[in-house]
Scaffold this motif. Sequence first.
Motif, mmCIF file in Angstrom:
data_model
loop_
_atom_site.group_PDB
_atom_site.id
_atom_site.type_symbol
_atom_site.label_atom_id
_atom_site.label_comp_id
_atom_site.label_asym_id
_atom_site.label_seq_id
_atom_site.Cartn_x
_atom_site.Cartn_y
_atom_site.Cartn_z
ATOM 1 N N PRO A 170 -65.023 6.841 8.173
ATOM 2 C CA PRO A 170 -64.496 8.189 8.416
ATOM 3 C C PRO A 170 -64.903 9.065 7.242
ATOM 4 C CG PRO A 170 -62.746 6.723 7.694
ATOM 5 C CD PRO A 170 -63.960 5.865 7.909
ATOM 6 N N ASP A 171 -65.167 10.325 7.505
ATOM 7 C CA ASP A 171 -65.600 11.178 6.393
ATOM 8 C C ASP A 171 -64.670 12.365 6.171
ATOM 9 O OD1 ASP A 171 -66.315 12.923 8.456
ATOM 10 O OD2 ASP A 171 -68.431 12.395 8.357
ATOM 11 N N GLU A 172 -63.475 12.323 6.790
ATOM 12 C CA GLU A 172 -62.466 13.372 6.555
ATOM 13 C C GLU A 172 -63.103 14.754 6.595
ATOM 14 O OE1 GLU A 172 -58.652 12.081 4.113
ATOM 15 O OE2 GLU A 172 -60.415 12.198 2.847
ATOM 16 N N ASP A 173 -63.706 15.064 7.739
ATOM 17 C CA ASP A 173 -64.420 16.331 7.870
ATOM 18 C C ASP A 173 -65.466 16.479 6.773
ATOM 19 O OD1 ASP A 173 -63.106 17.151 10.172
ATOM 20 O OD2 ASP A 173 -61.425 17.945 9.007
ATOM 21 N N ALA B 81 -54.738 11.740 16.706
ATOM 22 C CA ALA B 81 -54.713 13.205 16.677
ATOM 23 C C ALA B 81 -55.722 13.820 17.637
ATOM 24 C CB ALA B 81 -54.984 13.695 15.257
ATOM 25 N N GLY B 82 -56.659 13.014 18.131
ATOM 26 C CA GLY B 82 -57.666 13.542 19.050
ATOM 27 C C GLY B 82 -58.819 14.224 18.359
ATOM 28 N N LYS B 83 -58.995 13.971 17.083
ATOM 29 C CA LYS B 83 -60.114 14.563 16.344
ATOM 30 C C LYS B 83 -60.506 13.600 15.230
ATOM 31 C CE LYS B 83 -61.613 18.609 13.713
ATOM 32 N NZ LYS B 83 -61.216 19.889 13.076
ATOM 33 N N LEU B 84 -61.722 13.088 15.317
ATOM 34 C CA LEU B 84 -62.185 12.088 14.361
ATOM 35 C C LEU B 84 -63.589 12.451 13.895
ATOM 36 C CD1 LEU B 84 -61.851 9.298 12.962
ATOM 37 C CD2 LEU B 84 -62.784 8.258 15.044
ATOM 38 N N SER B 85 -63.796 12.436 12.584
ATOM 39 C CA SER B 85 -65.118 12.698 12.011
ATOM 40 C C SER B 85 -65.588 11.433 11.298
ATOM 41 C CB SER B 85 -65.053 13.867 11.022
ATOM 42 O OG SER B 85 -66.330 14.133 10.472
ATOM 43 N N VAL B 86 -66.795 10.965 11.640
ATOM 44 C CA VAL B 86 -67.313 9.720 11.065
ATOM 45 C C VAL B 86 -68.761 9.914 10.632
ATOM 46 C CG1 VAL B 86 -65.792 8.206 12.398
ATOM 47 C CG2 VAL B 86 -68.021 8.852 13.339
ATOM 48 N N GLY C 11 -75.857 10.110 9.770
ATOM 49 C CA GLY C 11 -75.171 11.348 9.446
ATOM 50 C C GLY C 11 -73.813 11.453 10.110
ATOM 51 N N SER C 12 -73.252 12.642 10.067
ATOM 52 C CA SER C 12 -71.871 12.867 10.487
ATOM 53 C C SER C 12 -71.784 13.275 11.960
ATOM 54 C CB SER C 12 -71.244 13.955 9.614
ATOM 55 O OG SER C 12 -69.885 14.123 9.920
ATOM 56 N N PHE C 13 -70.809 12.681 12.660
ATOM 57 C CA PHE C 13 -70.535 12.987 14.066
ATOM 58 C C PHE C 13 -69.041 13.259 14.230
ATOM 59 C CE2 PHE C 13 -74.495 10.786 14.237
ATOM 60 C CZ PHE C 13 -75.148 11.192 15.394
ATOM 61 N N ALA C 14 -68.716 14.055 15.232
ATOM 62 C CA ALA C 14 -67.317 14.329 15.562
ATOM 63 C C ALA C 14 -66.999 13.782 16.946
ATOM 64 C CB ALA C 14 -67.045 15.828 15.523
ATOM 65 N N LEU C 15 -65.814 13.203 17.079
ATOM 66 C CA LEU C 15 -65.250 12.838 18.377
ATOM 67 C C LEU C 15 -64.016 13.711 18.579
ATOM 68 C CD1 LEU C 15 -65.545 8.949 18.438
ATOM 69 C CD2 LEU C 15 -66.314 10.463 20.277
ATOM 70 N N VAL C 16 -64.028 14.519 19.630
ATOM 71 C CA VAL C 16 -62.945 15.480 19.858
ATOM 72 C C VAL C 16 -62.406 15.294 21.275
ATOM 73 C CG1 VAL C 16 -62.285 17.907 19.869
ATOM 74 C CG2 VAL C 16 -64.077 17.108 18.293
#
Length: 732
Positions: free
Chosen positions: A125-128, A150-155, A164-169
């Motif tokens: 996880p990269d905490e945004d 919470a329905g929002k995860l940044s990894v 790189g960074s991806f978001a799951l929303v």
Amino acid sequence: MPKAKRIVLADPSAAAVLLDEYSKKRAFDATPEPAPAPAPGEGLLLFVVQKHSARQLHYDFRLECDGVLKSWAVPRGPSLNPADKRLAVMTEDHPYDYASFEGVIPPKQYGAGEVIVWDCGPYTPDEDRKGHWYHDRAQAERLVRDGVAAGKLSVTLRGAKLKGSFALVRTARNPKDWLLIKHKDRFVAETDVTGKDHSVLSGLMVENLKAMPVRRMPASQLVPSGKKEALPVKLLPMLAESRDIPFASAGWMWEPKLDGYRVLASIDDKEVKLRSRRGLDLTASFPKLAAELAQQAAKGLVLDGEITAFGADGRPSFAALQERVQLKTEHEIAAADRAMPTVFFCFDMLHFAGVDAREAPYADRRRWLEQCLLPSPHVQLVHAEENGEALYKAALASGFEGVIAKRKDSKYEAGKRSPTWLKIKPTRSAEFVVGGMTRGKGSRAPLGALLLGYWDEGELRYCGHVGSGFDDRTLAQVKARCEKLRTDACPFAEKPELHSPTTWVRPELVAEVEFQQWTPDGMLRAPVFLRLRDDVDPKSVRRTEPRIAARPVAEATSSSGDSEIDAVLRQLDNKKTALTIAVGRHALKLTHLDRVYWPADAALKQPAITKRDLLRYFAQVSPFMLTHLADRPLTMIRMPEGIAGERFYQKHWDPELPAFARKITIFSEHKDERHDYLVCDNLATLLWLAQSGTLEFHVWHSRAKPGPDSGTQRTDSSSSLAALEGSILNYP
């Protein structure tokens, strides 16, 4: 037909509860999918993307957390374009062992169809994008758990295809519907990454699975694994033994052998250290590389690789790299970074985020390196493949030294030379310690030869001297380096027999020397100086056997020249009458390309032949012509205005030569003089002579370089008439 048996975890653990839905949907005596089993629960968290050719083709995106794989089905697959918001439907949790599953789910079973591991690697996880937690599994799992709730995860993913960074929303319309979105970073791309359709484990495509069985590996091997350790401070690189020729074997992988400085890069968050094979700190010499390596976003990473500089033709240039390392001031180094950038090519990973990877087999380390390395313009992954013979040919054609073979099951033996790594080069060379220099004669008076040796049981053994292979530039450089190491004491265990005034030097310089073989009394036969090797520790130099070329050098040169020839011919298609072309790594200025050298002949129905035509012809026949011109003193007949113009007979060459041309000094009995003769042994020189109007080439019948059938090994042709008559040039 008996009803298929369903297996449920007996252990009432949290993971077992999470996997209940997975178990209810599958009959494990009918499907090859793994039954639930306890997960390791330690080490790096892994992600996996499996391409699943079920009733509808889709990609299963999975993140390890709390002993299971949190899973989403992505119908269109992941995208590297931040503008794409890919639907990701949350599905049941899968067991940890499912991460490495590849195979065919039989018809009438849940999810029937073919499955491959499309990508995998460690994630955090990269905490945004404010931090990374590879080193703290408990905190990472807590953040993932909270993000899913919470329905929002940044990894941040470190895979072979996804980096790189991806978001799951989670969407508002349906709690199972999420969106998988690429964050904006240096790994964004508009190309369709799903076009890379082979498995990162087996190399197969989903359509291959019906005909080809797959051997599964443990899921724990998908990410770096090994004993826990602090970031190692002192490591030495593993070294390769020499072998003769490339070979075909399923148990080996092959990489191009790069002509640069071997370096271990140690990265601890933003702190980077670059250490040479000798353990010297090179960080200050390559600040741009250090800055890019600091972007690896890992607390604890050790990479093994080669720093390489490239010439104007895009080929590796060791000489350019040596000049670069001599620079001291920030201004000089910054200017060199702009004019001649260097690249760090990575070929092994020894440590990642507190995990010692050195005990793992090379095949695993290579896969982990491909995952964990975050490439940038000057930090790149070296190419590797299984076809050693094809890579050897391609490597030589591209200007590389040769190839390195590595056994797939080889461990990383730091500081050792091992037969599980092999180097294959087309030349026969080895490194030797310089223990002295002799005074020469005539134009070579300042330095006649270097006295060479190697370490044996703590003593420096003399093994001969080398006096050929130098040009004016290297003579001056080597002489200056030796002068700084003058000493009164002979460094060799036994003082060698001396025939010229000798200066002893401290055994701190290493010279790479090409030679034919060892003589029965332990001396070098026909040695030729190649270069100094500042990257080799003098104390590590031992006696080694020269290795015979994997194929004739002339053939290797021809293959190498093919790409140069094609490039030259393309450039000559330019209709300008004056232009500068690249010939390999060199620039060559051409003028008056429309000048007629041979007028048209109506009787022969032959059109006029211009200088451009001559250059094109010389390029095309160069593989054959250079074979006969190489190492032979040359006399030219030049006709700059064509065959109808004035002719010049040119035997000696006094003007300054371009960097790519070579000359040899020969004693002349007439007036007791020495004259420089041109030697044409490369394509750039041949084309330069055509530009100068050289239409006739007259060469000696003898060569200046000793060969296996030479009547003598003496190469001094300039100091006196007696030396010339006793030299190799007097033996056609």
